[in-house]
Design a protein around this motif. Structure first.
Motif, PDB file in Angstrom:
ATOM      1  N   ARG A   1      -3.624   5.202   0.969  1.00 26.23           N
ATOM      2  CA  ARG A   1      -4.436   5.221   2.190  1.00 26.23           C
ATOM      3  C   ARG A   1      -4.015   6.398   3.058  1.00 26.23           C
ATOM      4  NH1 ARG A   1      -3.700   0.529   6.446  1.00 26.23           N
ATOM      5  NH2 ARG A   1      -4.054   1.908   8.175  1.00 26.23           N
TER       6      ARG A   1
ATOM      7  N   GLU B   1       0.840  -1.200   0.000  1.00 25.05           N
ATOM      8  CA  GLU B   1       0.000   0.000   0.000  1.00 25.05           C
ATOM      9  C   GLU B   1       0.871   1.245   0.000  1.00 25.05           C
ATOM     10  OE1 GLU B   1      -2.446  -0.042   3.546  1.00 25.05           O
ATOM     11  OE2 GLU B   1      -0.809   0.644   4.815  1.00 25.05           O
TER      12      GLU B   1
ATOM     13  N   LYS C   1      -3.006   0.661  -3.577  1.00 21.73           N
ATOM     14  CA  LYS C   1      -3.998   1.636  -3.125  1.00 21.73           C
ATOM     15  C   LYS C   1      -3.380   2.647  -2.156  1.00 21.73           C
ATOM     16  CE  LYS C   1      -7.568  -0.188  -5.147  1.00 21.73           C
ATOM     17  NZ  LYS C   1      -7.635   0.181  -6.519  1.00 21.73           N
TER      18      LYS C   1
END
Length: 186
Positions: free
Chosen positions: A149, A95, A147
Protein backbone atom coordinates in the motif's frame (compact mmCIF):
# COMPACT_ATOMS: atom_id res chain seq x y z
CA UNK A 1 25.35 7.65 -7.74
CA UNK A 2 24.37 4.10 -6.72
CA UNK A 3 27.58 3.06 -4.93
CA UNK A 4 27.93 6.26 -2.90
CA UNK A 5 24.26 6.11 -1.93
CA UNK A 6 24.64 2.47 -0.88
CA UNK A 7 27.62 3.43 1.29
CA UNK A 8 25.67 6.22 3.01
CA UNK A 9 22.69 3.94 3.67
CA UNK A 10 24.95 1.11 4.88
CA UNK A 11 26.59 3.46 7.40
CA UNK A 12 23.51 5.37 8.52
CA UNK A 13 21.13 2.48 9.27
CA UNK A 14 23.34 1.04 12.07
CA UNK A 15 23.57 4.53 13.58
CA UNK A 16 19.78 4.80 13.60
CA UNK A 17 19.54 1.38 15.25
CA UNK A 18 21.53 2.67 18.23
CA UNK A 19 19.23 5.64 18.85
CA UNK A 20 16.55 4.84 21.43
CA UNK A 21 13.72 6.63 19.58
CA UNK A 22 14.47 4.49 16.53
CA UNK A 23 13.16 1.34 18.21
CA UNK A 24 9.85 2.54 19.62
CA UNK A 25 7.37 4.45 17.54
CA UNK A 26 3.67 5.23 17.66
CA UNK A 27 3.01 2.10 15.60
CA UNK A 28 5.01 -0.14 17.96
CA UNK A 29 8.48 -1.66 18.08
CA UNK A 30 10.59 -1.25 14.97
CA UNK A 31 13.45 -3.19 13.45
CA UNK A 32 15.54 -1.33 10.88
CA UNK A 33 17.03 -3.82 8.44
CA UNK A 34 20.31 -2.94 6.78
CA UNK A 35 20.66 -2.66 3.02
CA UNK A 36 22.99 -5.66 2.72
CA UNK A 37 20.60 -8.10 4.43
CA UNK A 38 17.64 -6.65 2.54
CA UNK A 39 19.51 -7.30 -0.72
CA UNK A 40 20.27 -10.83 0.47
CA UNK A 41 16.56 -11.41 1.15
CA UNK A 42 15.78 -10.26 -2.39
CA UNK A 43 18.36 -12.68 -3.75
CA UNK A 44 16.73 -15.51 -1.82
CA UNK A 45 13.38 -14.55 -3.33
CA UNK A 46 14.79 -14.70 -6.85
CA UNK A 47 16.61 -18.03 -6.36
CA UNK A 48 15.52 -21.62 -6.37
CA UNK A 49 13.00 -21.97 -3.51
CA UNK A 50 14.75 -25.08 -2.22
CA UNK A 51 17.98 -23.32 -1.26
CA UNK A 52 18.86 -20.14 0.55
CA UNK A 53 21.99 -18.21 -0.33
CA UNK A 54 22.46 -17.36 3.33
CA UNK A 55 22.96 -20.47 5.41
CA UNK A 56 24.52 -19.38 8.71
CA UNK A 57 21.75 -20.82 10.82
CA UNK A 58 22.52 -19.02 14.10
CA UNK A 59 22.42 -15.63 12.36
CA UNK A 60 19.25 -16.56 10.47
CA UNK A 61 17.56 -17.68 13.70
CA UNK A 62 18.55 -14.48 15.48
CA UNK A 63 17.35 -12.32 12.59
CA UNK A 64 14.00 -14.11 12.29
CA UNK A 65 13.38 -13.85 16.05
CA UNK A 66 14.16 -10.14 15.84
CA UNK A 67 11.67 -9.73 12.98
CA UNK A 68 8.94 -11.56 14.87
CA UNK A 69 9.43 -9.42 18.01
CA UNK A 70 8.92 -6.26 15.97
CA UNK A 71 5.60 -4.68 15.08
CA UNK A 72 7.21 -3.18 11.98
CA UNK A 73 10.25 -4.29 9.98
CA UNK A 74 11.72 -1.57 7.79
CA UNK A 75 13.29 -2.90 4.59
CA UNK A 76 15.37 -0.63 2.33
CA UNK A 77 14.52 -1.69 -1.21
CA UNK A 78 16.72 -0.94 -4.19
CA UNK A 79 15.64 -1.20 -7.79
CA UNK A 80 19.15 -2.07 -8.93
CA UNK A 81 21.19 1.00 -9.90
CA UNK A 82 17.98 2.96 -10.28
CA UNK A 83 15.93 3.86 -7.20
CA UNK A 84 15.60 3.39 -3.42
CA UNK A 85 12.39 3.23 -1.42
CA UNK A 86 11.26 1.89 1.94
CA UNK A 87 8.98 -1.07 2.53
CA UNK A 88 7.54 -1.53 6.01
CA UNK A 89 6.34 -5.00 6.94
CA UNK A 90 3.52 -4.02 9.28
CA UNK A 91 2.69 -7.14 11.30
CA UNK A 92 -0.37 -5.77 13.11
CA UNK A 93 -2.09 -4.79 9.85
CA UNK A 94 -0.82 -7.63 7.68
CA UNK A 95 0.25 -5.15 5.01
CA UNK A 96 3.35 -3.83 3.35
CA UNK A 97 3.57 -0.06 3.61
CA UNK A 98 5.51 1.45 0.71
CA UNK A 99 7.14 4.83 1.24
CA UNK A 100 8.48 6.08 -2.07
CA UNK A 101 9.70 9.61 -2.74
CA UNK A 102 8.12 9.40 -6.21
CA UNK A 103 4.71 8.89 -4.60
CA UNK A 104 2.33 6.68 -6.49
CA UNK A 105 4.27 7.04 -9.75
CA UNK A 106 6.43 4.02 -8.95
CA UNK A 107 4.51 0.76 -9.17
CA UNK A 108 7.21 -1.66 -10.28
CA UNK A 109 7.48 -3.63 -7.08
CA UNK A 110 9.27 -6.67 -8.49
CA UNK A 111 12.24 -6.08 -6.17
CA UNK A 112 9.87 -5.78 -3.22
CA UNK A 113 8.09 -8.98 -4.20
CA UNK A 114 11.38 -10.90 -4.33
CA UNK A 115 12.48 -9.42 -0.99
CA UNK A 116 9.24 -10.49 0.68
CA UNK A 117 9.48 -13.98 -0.81
CA UNK A 118 13.06 -14.17 0.53
CA UNK A 119 11.95 -12.98 3.97
CA UNK A 120 9.15 -15.54 4.07
CA UNK A 121 11.52 -18.33 2.99
CA UNK A 122 13.99 -17.36 5.71
CA UNK A 123 11.28 -17.38 8.39
CA UNK A 124 9.96 -20.74 7.23
CA UNK A 125 13.50 -22.15 7.09
CA UNK A 126 14.05 -21.25 10.75
CA UNK A 127 10.55 -22.46 11.70
CA UNK A 128 11.51 -25.96 10.54
CA UNK A 129 14.12 -26.16 13.32
CA UNK A 130 12.67 -24.19 16.23
CA UNK A 131 9.30 -23.12 17.58
CA UNK A 132 8.79 -19.46 16.69
CA UNK A 133 6.79 -16.93 18.69
CA UNK A 134 4.51 -15.45 16.03
CA UNK A 135 2.06 -13.87 18.49
CA UNK A 136 2.74 -10.32 17.19
CA UNK A 137 2.29 -11.47 13.61
CA UNK A 138 -1.45 -12.14 13.84
CA UNK A 139 -1.79 -12.26 10.04
CA UNK A 140 0.74 -15.07 9.75
CA UNK A 141 4.24 -15.20 8.33
CA UNK A 142 3.25 -15.38 4.65
CA UNK A 143 4.45 -11.82 4.04
CA UNK A 144 4.75 -12.35 0.29
CA UNK A 145 0.94 -12.50 0.12
CA UNK A 146 0.39 -9.26 2.07
CA UNK A 147 -0.84 -6.37 -0.06
CA UNK A 148 1.51 -3.44 -0.64
CA UNK A 149 0.00 0.00 0.00
CA UNK A 150 1.36 3.41 -1.02
CA UNK A 151 1.76 5.54 2.11
CA UNK A 152 3.31 8.51 0.30
CA UNK A 153 0.87 9.48 -2.43
CA UNK A 154 2.42 12.73 -3.71
CA UNK A 155 5.86 12.98 -5.29
CA UNK A 156 8.27 14.50 -2.75
CA UNK A 157 11.53 14.04 -4.64
CA UNK A 158 12.22 16.86 -7.11
CA UNK A 159 15.45 15.53 -8.62
CA UNK A 160 16.73 12.21 -9.95
CA UNK A 161 19.40 11.40 -7.36
CA UNK A 162 18.13 11.88 -3.79
CA UNK A 163 15.93 8.79 -3.43
CA UNK A 164 18.36 7.16 -0.97
CA UNK A 165 18.28 10.19 1.31
CA UNK A 166 14.48 10.20 1.17
CA UNK A 167 14.45 6.53 2.08
CA UNK A 168 16.69 7.22 5.10
CA UNK A 169 14.32 9.98 6.22
CA UNK A 170 11.39 7.60 5.94
CA UNK A 171 13.27 5.03 8.04
CA UNK A 172 13.97 7.64 10.67
CA UNK A 173 10.59 9.37 10.85
CA UNK A 174 7.88 6.85 9.83
CA UNK A 175 5.61 6.03 12.79
CA UNK A 176 3.43 3.43 11.09
CA UNK A 177 0.77 5.96 10.14
CA UNK A 178 2.60 9.17 9.24
CA UNK A 179 5.94 10.97 9.24
CA UNK A 180 6.80 12.35 12.69
CA UNK A 181 8.83 15.15 11.14
CA UNK A 182 7.92 17.29 8.15
CA UNK A 183 10.40 16.34 5.42
CA UNK A 184 10.77 18.48 2.29
CA UNK A 185 13.21 19.03 -0.52
CA UNK A 186 14.22 22.58 -1.21
Amino acid sequence: MHKSCLKVISLYVPLMRHEEQGHHREGGNVYLENSWFSQMLRGNGEQDPKKLTYNKYDVAESRVNTYLKADMVFLPINITKCHWYLAVVCASKGEIQVLDSFGEKMTNWQDLRYTLIGMERLIKHVAKKIQLDTSKWVHGIEVSSWKPRHMITEQMQKDVCSCGLWMINYMEYWTGTNLSNHVTQV
